[in-house]
Write a protein that holds these residues in place. Structure first.
Motif, PDB file in Angstrom:
ATOM      1  N   PHE A 152       0.803  -1.220   0.000  1.00 23.94           N
ATOM      2  CA  PHE A 152       0.000   0.000   0.000  1.00 23.94           C
ATOM      3  C   PHE A 152       0.836   1.270   0.000  1.00 23.94           C
ATOM      4  O   PHE A 152       0.355   2.334   0.334  1.00 23.94           O
ATOM      5  CB  PHE A 152      -0.946  -0.016   1.210  1.00 23.94           C
ATOM      6  CG  PHE A 152      -1.801  -1.240   1.239  1.00 23.94           C
ATOM      7  CD1 PHE A 152      -2.851  -1.359   0.352  1.00 23.94           C
ATOM      8  CD2 PHE A 152      -1.529  -2.285   2.109  1.00 23.94           C
ATOM      9  CE1 PHE A 152      -3.639  -2.490   0.350  1.00 23.94           C
ATOM     10  CE2 PHE A 152      -2.310  -3.421   2.105  1.00 23.94           C
ATOM     11  CZ  PHE A 152      -3.364  -3.535   1.223  1.00 23.94           C
ATOM     12  N   ALA A 158      -6.932   8.066   2.722  1.00 23.84           N
ATOM     13  CA  ALA A 158      -8.388   7.929   2.724  1.00 23.84           C
ATOM     14  C   ALA A 158      -8.824   6.517   2.355  1.00 23.84           C
ATOM     15  O   ALA A 158      -9.944   6.111   2.672  1.00 23.84           O
ATOM     16  CB  ALA A 158      -9.012   8.935   1.769  1.00 23.84           C
ATOM     17  N   GLN A 159      -7.967   5.777   1.678  1.00 24.71           N
ATOM     18  CA  GLN A 159      -8.362   4.444   1.236  1.00 24.71           C
ATOM     19  C   GLN A 159      -7.937   3.343   2.210  1.00 24.71           C
ATOM     20  O   GLN A 159      -8.138   2.175   1.929  1.00 24.71           O
ATOM     21  CB  GLN A 159      -7.750   4.167  -0.142  1.00 24.71           C
ATOM     22  CG  GLN A 159      -8.352   5.039  -1.220  1.00 24.71           C
ATOM     23  CD  GLN A 159      -7.438   5.145  -2.392  1.00 24.71           C
ATOM     24  OE1 GLN A 159      -6.669   6.085  -2.515  1.00 24.71           O
ATOM     25  NE2 GLN A 159      -7.494   4.165  -3.264  1.00 24.71           N
ATOM     26  N   LEU A 160      -7.319   3.743   3.322  1.00 22.74           N
ATOM     27  CA  LEU A 160      -6.842   2.743   4.274  1.00 22.74           C
ATOM     28  C   LEU A 160      -7.842   2.552   5.406  1.00 22.74           C
ATOM     29  O   LEU A 160      -8.590   3.455   5.752  1.00 22.74           O
ATOM     30  CB  LEU A 160      -5.506   3.194   4.876  1.00 22.74           C
ATOM     31  CG  LEU A 160      -4.336   3.408   3.922  1.00 22.74           C
ATOM     32  CD1 LEU A 160      -3.153   3.947   4.699  1.00 22.74           C
ATOM     33  CD2 LEU A 160      -3.972   2.116   3.220  1.00 22.74           C
ATOM     34  N   SER A 161      -7.814   1.363   5.999  1.00 19.22           N
ATOM     35  CA  SER A 161      -8.625   1.130   7.192  1.00 19.22           C
ATOM     36  C   SER A 161      -7.939   1.775   8.390  1.00 19.22           C
ATOM     37  O   SER A 161      -6.780   2.175   8.315  1.00 19.22           O
ATOM     38  CB  SER A 161      -8.777  -0.363   7.418  1.00 19.22           C
ATOM     39  OG  SER A 161      -7.516  -0.915   7.743  1.00 19.22           O
ATOM     40  N   MET A 164      -4.614   0.270   9.405  1.00 24.80           N
ATOM     41  CA  MET A 164      -3.536   0.562   8.452  1.00 24.80           C
ATOM     42  C   MET A 164      -3.095   2.010   8.560  1.00 24.80           C
ATOM     43  O   MET A 164      -1.913   2.326   8.415  1.00 24.80           O
ATOM     44  CB  MET A 164      -4.008   0.257   7.036  1.00 24.80           C
ATOM     45  CG  MET A 164      -4.301  -1.213   6.833  1.00 24.80           C
ATOM     46  SD  MET A 164      -5.174  -1.453   5.305  1.00 24.80           S
ATOM     47  CE  MET A 164      -3.823  -1.804   4.244  1.00 24.80           C
TER      48      MET A 164
ATOM     49  N   VAL B 341     -12.938   4.150  -3.280  1.00 26.33           N
ATOM     50  CA  VAL B 341     -12.597   4.269  -1.869  1.00 26.33           C
ATOM     51  C   VAL B 341     -13.128   3.029  -1.189  1.00 26.33           C
ATOM     52  O   VAL B 341     -14.320   2.779  -1.147  1.00 26.33           O
ATOM     53  CB  VAL B 341     -13.226   5.525  -1.261  1.00 26.33           C
ATOM     54  CG1 VAL B 341     -12.947   5.573   0.229  1.00 26.33           C
ATOM     55  CG2 VAL B 341     -12.642   6.751  -1.922  1.00 26.33           C
ATOM     56  N   GLN B 342     -12.251   2.225  -0.680  1.00 22.38           N
ATOM     57  CA  GLN B 342     -12.708   1.012  -0.025  1.00 22.38           C
ATOM     58  C   GLN B 342     -11.783   0.714   1.140  1.00 22.38           C
ATOM     59  O   GLN B 342     -10.637   1.140   1.163  1.00 22.38           O
ATOM     60  CB  GLN B 342     -12.686  -0.150  -1.013  1.00 22.38           C
ATOM     61  CG  GLN B 342     -11.307  -0.374  -1.603  1.00 22.38           C
ATOM     62  CD  GLN B 342     -11.283  -1.586  -2.512  1.00 22.38           C
ATOM     63  OE1 GLN B 342     -12.296  -2.039  -2.974  1.00 22.38           O
ATOM     64  NE2 GLN B 342     -10.110  -2.110  -2.759  1.00 22.38           N
ATOM     65  N   LEU B 343     -12.321   0.029   2.095  1.00 24.67           N
ATOM     66  CA  LEU B 343     -11.495  -0.360   3.217  1.00 24.67           C
ATOM     67  C   LEU B 343     -10.823  -1.673   2.862  1.00 24.67           C
ATOM     68  O   LEU B 343     -11.465  -2.625   2.422  1.00 24.67           O
ATOM     69  CB  LEU B 343     -12.357  -0.497   4.464  1.00 24.67           C
ATOM     70  CG  LEU B 343     -12.948   0.828   4.922  1.00 24.67           C
ATOM     71  CD1 LEU B 343     -13.693   0.640   6.212  1.00 24.67           C
ATOM     72  CD2 LEU B 343     -11.853   1.865   5.082  1.00 24.67           C
ATOM     73  N   LEU B 344      -9.518  -1.663   3.025  1.00 26.40           N
ATOM     74  CA  LEU B 344      -8.780  -2.854   2.680  1.00 26.40           C
ATOM     75  C   LEU B 344      -8.670  -3.735   3.910  1.00 26.40           C
ATOM     76  O   LEU B 344      -8.729  -3.251   5.034  1.00 26.40           O
ATOM     77  CB  LEU B 344      -7.400  -2.446   2.180  1.00 26.40           C
ATOM     78  CG  LEU B 344      -7.520  -1.573   0.930  1.00 26.40           C
ATOM     79  CD1 LEU B 344      -6.390  -0.598   0.843  1.00 26.40           C
ATOM     80  CD2 LEU B 344      -7.598  -2.428  -0.302  1.00 26.40           C
ATOM     81  N   PRO B 345      -8.536  -5.033   3.712  1.00 24.95           N
ATOM     82  CA  PRO B 345      -8.451  -5.916   4.881  1.00 24.95           C
ATOM     83  C   PRO B 345      -7.187  -5.613   5.694  1.00 24.95           C
ATOM     84  O   PRO B 345      -6.240  -5.038   5.198  1.00 24.95           O
ATOM     85  CB  PRO B 345      -8.384  -7.302   4.250  1.00 24.95           C
ATOM     86  CG  PRO B 345      -7.919  -7.086   2.859  1.00 24.95           C
ATOM     87  CD  PRO B 345      -8.427  -5.757   2.450  1.00 24.95           C
TER      88      PRO B 345
END
Ligand SMILES: Nc1ncnc2c1ncn2[C@@H]1O[C@H](COP(=O)(O)OP(=O)(O)O)[C@@H](O)[C@H]1O
Ligand SMILES: [Mg+2]
Lengths: 298, 346
Positions: A152, A158-161, A164, B341-345
């Protein structure tokens, strides 16, 4: 009934030896009679009063205390983002103040730079220190690998949980090569499962990196699981109530959560932090019965 | 699942409905306009005379009040003279859509009435130059000053009270003064656009910059950023997308000041064209010119939105309809699908 818990001060020989070794190490961070008052409507409010403690090199110290006891104020002062009204702070024996990369910080709200990718975020501190692009890039990659975000590197925050994001923030702080890593409830916004993963992950990172960690939390298990020593603060005014040497041996793993040492420490922390729990037990909230007749679940 | 409702609070519409409403937004006013233009018994308060009959003051082609016309017809019938003939018409300031649409083209091809006057495209070019220089000069000073105001309280205290004060003075009030200082060419007009835009711009930019999350600044400080780096490496990039949108909005205001500025001193540019056409009662050309300003403004705004999307991939600025349209035309992926836009594992 199970057998009674041991005293939380009882240490196995291995644990005692470890603490002896830690105390021989040089003191990285020394807080000396630190105080902080805020101006309030009815005279000054004492947020911190006469706080003193020392942290040795590569030690993991947790600060725990009830909400509003001044944990954030303390760590912000150590980070140089706030000024104490009295007392001193020494890093490697030298008195310091003001923000400086030798005291890195990880905030609860991640505070990643949204316009930078993960890699550029991690490179930020290196660039500030004047490192040239190529080398900063190489170093950043190492830190990103270390926190397990290799795939990553070119992703925007913005695209990370949440987990992360916080790993990126840890990599960013560590890349600036701090003597002390300050963490203010860094996992407070994460769900329980992610939180447990992050705790193990942080211990793993700490084992591999020469860094001293001061970690704030209000979660008792988190403090015991992570810390060598736990600094228990009390509120109004914020003072050090007790310093606990955690008797749980390292390396830590989740199966220790039910070990006698762990439970003994936990009981002690509960006594310190929620001493008057019984006093409130008889207070009844004015609950009105709002359900329909005949749908009893008990 | 039932079909989604058209009106639910804060709920997204389907893309199809959204597009449909977008088209309707323009079709509805056009339909109303057409109704009042083409249905003779709707409104049409005038009569266009085709044959004057025995009424000596009438001529063919004359546009008169229907009331007066009817009176003459009645009089003629009583006196058994030839009654005038005509058809119902709208006032001259209300041309029909087809006339205006035709004018969108013919306005460019008709030579100016007076020798030495400018063609429409020359007038437009003059306006665009005026607004370009006015807005550029304002921005080159105003944006950096606004950023400094938003970053340093001392600079804000020093400048903002005065800026706030001048902001309340209407820019056209400076017209005569600007003409006295800069003469009668484009300079005084540019100056008025600068006056109209600059003071707003400083305040708007300063406010946007102040909205930068303090935590980001603190994080940068703990990473070793000094004052200069905090401004250039944190505050500026953090506020850039919002500054960009502010600029788009301010540019809209600058168009308003353009029309005001152009009538100051010697009238020029598109305003001169409009005034001139109105004087000769070519109202379809007047409408055409106003619509051209609208189209020009919308196009520039949409181009800026399109560019903004490219400039700030980490953020979605206001979506651009043109971009979506072009995307459909050329098979580009829509903006929203570019970076899911997505939450990655974990
Ligand atoms: N900037 C401030 N101004 C006034 N009072 C403050 C400020 N920051 C913190 N305090 C007060 O200091 C005390 C400690 O706050 P804080 O350090 O945030 O507590 P914690 O992090 O332990 O929950 C609180 O009572 C809070 O009201
Ligand atoms: Mg706090």
């Amino acid at each position: 009934m199970s057998e009674p818990l041991p005293d939380y001060r009882d240490q196995s020989p291995a644990v005692a030896a470890r603490f002896a070794k830690i105390k021989e190490r040089p003191v990285v961070l020394e807080i000396d009679r630190l105080g902080r008052q805020f101006p309030g409507e009815h005279g000054p409010v004492v947020a911190l009063h006469d706080i003193s403690f020392k942290v040795h090199r590569r030690e993991f110290v947790c600060v725990i205390g009830p909400s509003g006891c001044g944990k954030s104020t303390l760590i912000r002062i150590i980070a140089g983002l706030d000024e104490p009204t009295s007392g001193r702070m020494l890093v490697d024996g030298k008195e310091t103040s003001g923000p400086c990369p030798e005291r890195g910080m990880v905030f609860q709200g991640y505070t990643l730079f949204p316009w930078l990718t993960v890699k550029k975020n991690v490179m930020f501190g290196l660039k500030m220190q004047g490192m040239d692009g190529g080398q900063a890039d190489r170093e950043a990659r190492q830190w990103i690998d270390l926190v397990g975000l290799t795939r990553f590197a070119d992703t925007y925050p913005a695209q990370l949980s949440g987990g992360m994001k916080q790993r990126t923030a840890i990599a960013r702080a560590l890349a600036a090569n701090p003597r002390v890593l300050l963490m203010d409830e860094p996992f407070g916004a994460l769900d329980a499962q992610t939180r447990a993963q992050m705790q193990s992950h942080l211990l793993e990172i700490w084992r591999n990196v020469d860094v001293t960690i001061l970690f704030i939390t209000h979660d008792l298990d988190e403090a015991i699981f992570l810390a060598d020593r736990i600094l228990v603060l009390k509120a109004h005014p914020g003072e050090v109530q007790e310093v606990i040497e955690v008797p749980v041996p390292r390396p830590r793993n989740l199966s220790q959560l039910n070990s006698p040492e762990f439970l003994a420490t936990r009981r002690r922390l509960e006594e310190l932090i929620h001493p008057r729990v019984d006093a409130h037990a008889h207070e009844h909230l004015p609950i009105i019965r709002l359900t329909q007749v005949g749908d009893d679940v008990e | 699942m039932s079909r989604p409702r058209w009106f639910s609070v804060r709920q997204e519409l389907t893309p199809k409905r959204s597009r449909f409403l977008g088209v309707l937004a323009f079709m509805l006013p056009l339909a109303l306009w057409s109704l009042f233009s083409y249905i003779p018994w709707l409104w049409h308060p005038m009569v266009k005379v085709t044959a004057p009959g025995d009424v000596d003051w009438m001529r063919a082609g004359l546009l008169i009040n229907r009331h007066d016309f009817d009176k003459e017809v009645a009089t003629a019938q009583l006196a058994h003279t030839h009654a005038p003939v005509g058809f119902r018409a709208n006032p001259i300031y209300f041309p029909a859509p087809h006339a205006v649409i035709r004018s969108l083209y013919t306005a460019f091809t008709t030579a100016p009435v007076l020798k030495g006057d400018l063609w429409l495209h020359q007038s437009l070019w003059m306006s665009i130059q005026t607004i370009f220089w006015g807005f550029t000069i304002s921005s080159v000073v105003g944006i950096p000053l606004g950023i400094l105001c938003g970053s340093f309280i001392a600079i804000s205290r020093l400048t903002e009270p005065f800026v706030d004060f001048v902001r309340y003075m209407p820019a056209p009030a400076f017209g005569a003064l600007m003409v006295a200082i800069f003469g009668i060419q484009l300079e005084p007009k540019i100056a008025i656009i600068v006056i109209g835009t600059f003071f707003q711009q400083v305040l708007v930019v300063a406010n946007t910059v102040r909205k930068v999350d303090c935590a980001l600044i603190e994080a940068a400080q703990t990473l070793g950023s000094k004052r200069r780096q905090l401004v250039l490496r944190v505050i500026v990039p953090a506020s850039l997308p919002d500054l960009y949108n502010d600029t788009r909005i301010l540019l809209g205001w600058a168009w308003t000041y353009l029309i005001v500025a152009e009538v100051v001193g010697v009238s020029s540019g598109i305003s001169f064209f409009i005034n001139q056409q109105a004087k000769y009662r070519n109202f379809d050309n007047v409408y055409a010119a106003i619509i051209i300003i609208g189209i020009l403004g919308l196009t520039i705004d949409q181009i800026l939105a399109f560019v903004g999307h490219r400039l700030f991939p980490w953020k979605n600025p206001r979506p651009s309809r043109i971009r979506a349209f072009l995307g459909k035309l050329f098979g580009l992926r829509p903006a929203s699908a570019e970076k899911p836009v997505q939450l990655l594992p974990q």
